[in-house]
Scaffold this motif. Sequence first.
Motif, PDB file in Angstrom:
ATOM      1  N   HIS A  80      86.331  25.465  25.194  1.00  0.00           N
ATOM      2  CA  HIS A  80      85.391  25.931  26.212  1.00  0.00           C
ATOM      3  C   HIS A  80      84.973  27.372  25.933  1.00  0.00           C
ATOM      4  CE1 HIS A  80      84.161  27.654  30.138  1.00  0.00           C
ATOM      5  NE2 HIS A  80      83.742  26.431  30.405  1.00  0.00           N
ATOM      6  N   THR A 126      87.046  31.236  31.320  1.00  0.00           N
ATOM      7  CA  THR A 126      87.931  30.866  30.222  1.00  0.00           C
ATOM      8  C   THR A 126      87.161  30.725  28.908  1.00  0.00           C
ATOM      9  OG1 THR A 126      89.374  29.678  31.740  1.00  0.00           O
ATOM     10  CG2 THR A 126      89.553  29.118  29.402  1.00  0.00           C
ATOM     11  N   TYR A 169      82.743  30.223  27.662  1.00  0.00           N
ATOM     12  CA  TYR A 169      82.176  30.524  28.984  1.00  0.00           C
ATOM     13  C   TYR A 169      80.657  30.704  28.939  1.00  0.00           C
ATOM     14  CZ  TYR A 169      80.909  33.347  33.044  1.00  0.00           C
ATOM     15  OH  TYR A 169      80.291  33.842  34.151  1.00  0.00           O
ATOM     16  N   GLN A 203      86.975  26.084  34.659  1.00  0.00           N
ATOM     17  CA  GLN A 203      87.155  27.029  33.547  1.00  0.00           C
ATOM     18  C   GLN A 203      86.104  28.133  33.583  1.00  0.00           C
ATOM     19  OE1 GLN A 203      87.239  23.759  30.593  1.00  0.00           O
ATOM     20  NE2 GLN A 203      89.063  24.756  29.762  1.00  0.00           N
TER      21      GLN A 203
END
Length: 446
Positions: A407, A402, A409, A397
Amino acid sequence: MITERGLPPQNIEAEMSILGGILVENAAIATVDEFLTQEAFYREGHRQIFKAMAGLCNRNEPVDLVTLSTELARMGALEEVGGASYLATLVDFVPMAANIAFYCRIVAEKAQERRLIAKAQEAVRIIYDGGTLEKAVEKLEHAIQPAIEKRSTAPVGMGEAVRDAIRRIEKRYEAKGDVQGLPYGLPALDKATSGMHSGELIIIAGRPSMGKTALGVNILANACTSGKSALLFTLEMSRVDIVERLAAGHGIKYQNIRSGQLGDAEWSKLAKVMGNIYGWKLSIDDTPAIGLREMRAKAYRQKREGLDLIVIDYLQLMALSDPKISRVQGLGEISRGLKQLARELDISIVALAQLSRAVDARNDKRPIMSDLRDSGEIEQDADVILFPYRPAAYCEQCKNRTDDARHTYRVHQAKAEIIIEKQRAGERNISVAACWLGEYQRFEAI
């Protein structure tokens, strides 16, 4: 040349006094062994006599005119040394066996002078034969280093050892919990390790992009900011690259420095940062594939001007002493040599190292000791082994940048830890949380 100035440095009378002293008092050979080897005697006959004496003592046999003559005859060297009559003159020659340590110092000094002259002559021959200046200088440095080193190898009694230990404990008490050695610059790591101590070899190991070089540069910056003197051997990056990293660590985006696209405020900050760095007591050597011997010579030269810390980036890029030996064996020699160098110079040495790809194949990507690439004796010689670890380096990810409910980043990119895998004088297998600021190539405390 020697032939132009007479005989090499020597003191035959002192050599005779030593050998005669052993004949008078056999126990004196123990004192001689503290100062001299067989090769320290100038006269070849004296070398043979001392060798025979040592052989008798090793077999717990008495050393007198009869046994020594017999031993030399067995060795086929009795006539070579002057016969039994010369041995008898040694007994009559010695002024006093109690002064044997004084005579040993004289002989040892003359032997060192002869070695210095021999190496100097080798350096002269190298120049005349068209060799490089570096090779000639190396010969001279190898001769000079043993002459300037002051190392005590005599055993120390428990009384002195206990006094030294008490003094060190009292010093720690007076520090009131402050870091005893050079600080890493991360308070939690400093607290867990009490800093970097003189004589220690510290290994910082990681896979590519984990931040091991950044951590090494952070350590350098922290030491130099506090006025310490440091030496960096960078085998992978140029000295200019290192300076750019040092500048980025002071709050200027590394990518902007690399691209040259700096705003007015960044140019102003860069000028100030470079002015501060300019005054650091930091030397950078970017010789590629440098070997341990050359590194050792440069470190000794730097120590004469002041040296507290050496950082090496990185271990596996160093040249082996012999290309015929295996990589594992060669790196083992290097790690042992670095540990010895740290003790001899009484400094901390931080060596960066690469981890093997084995860690990438596991589900759990956290590194372990066996992941040290070509480890050989590295894990045995190191006093401290640290693994910088960033889980985002393995996150798909993060690779896709992402951002969603599960999540974020930038948050995940910033997560990092320093794993203390080994610590000879403290707790191991513990982890210190840190914050990774990739755009500034810096680890910070949380």
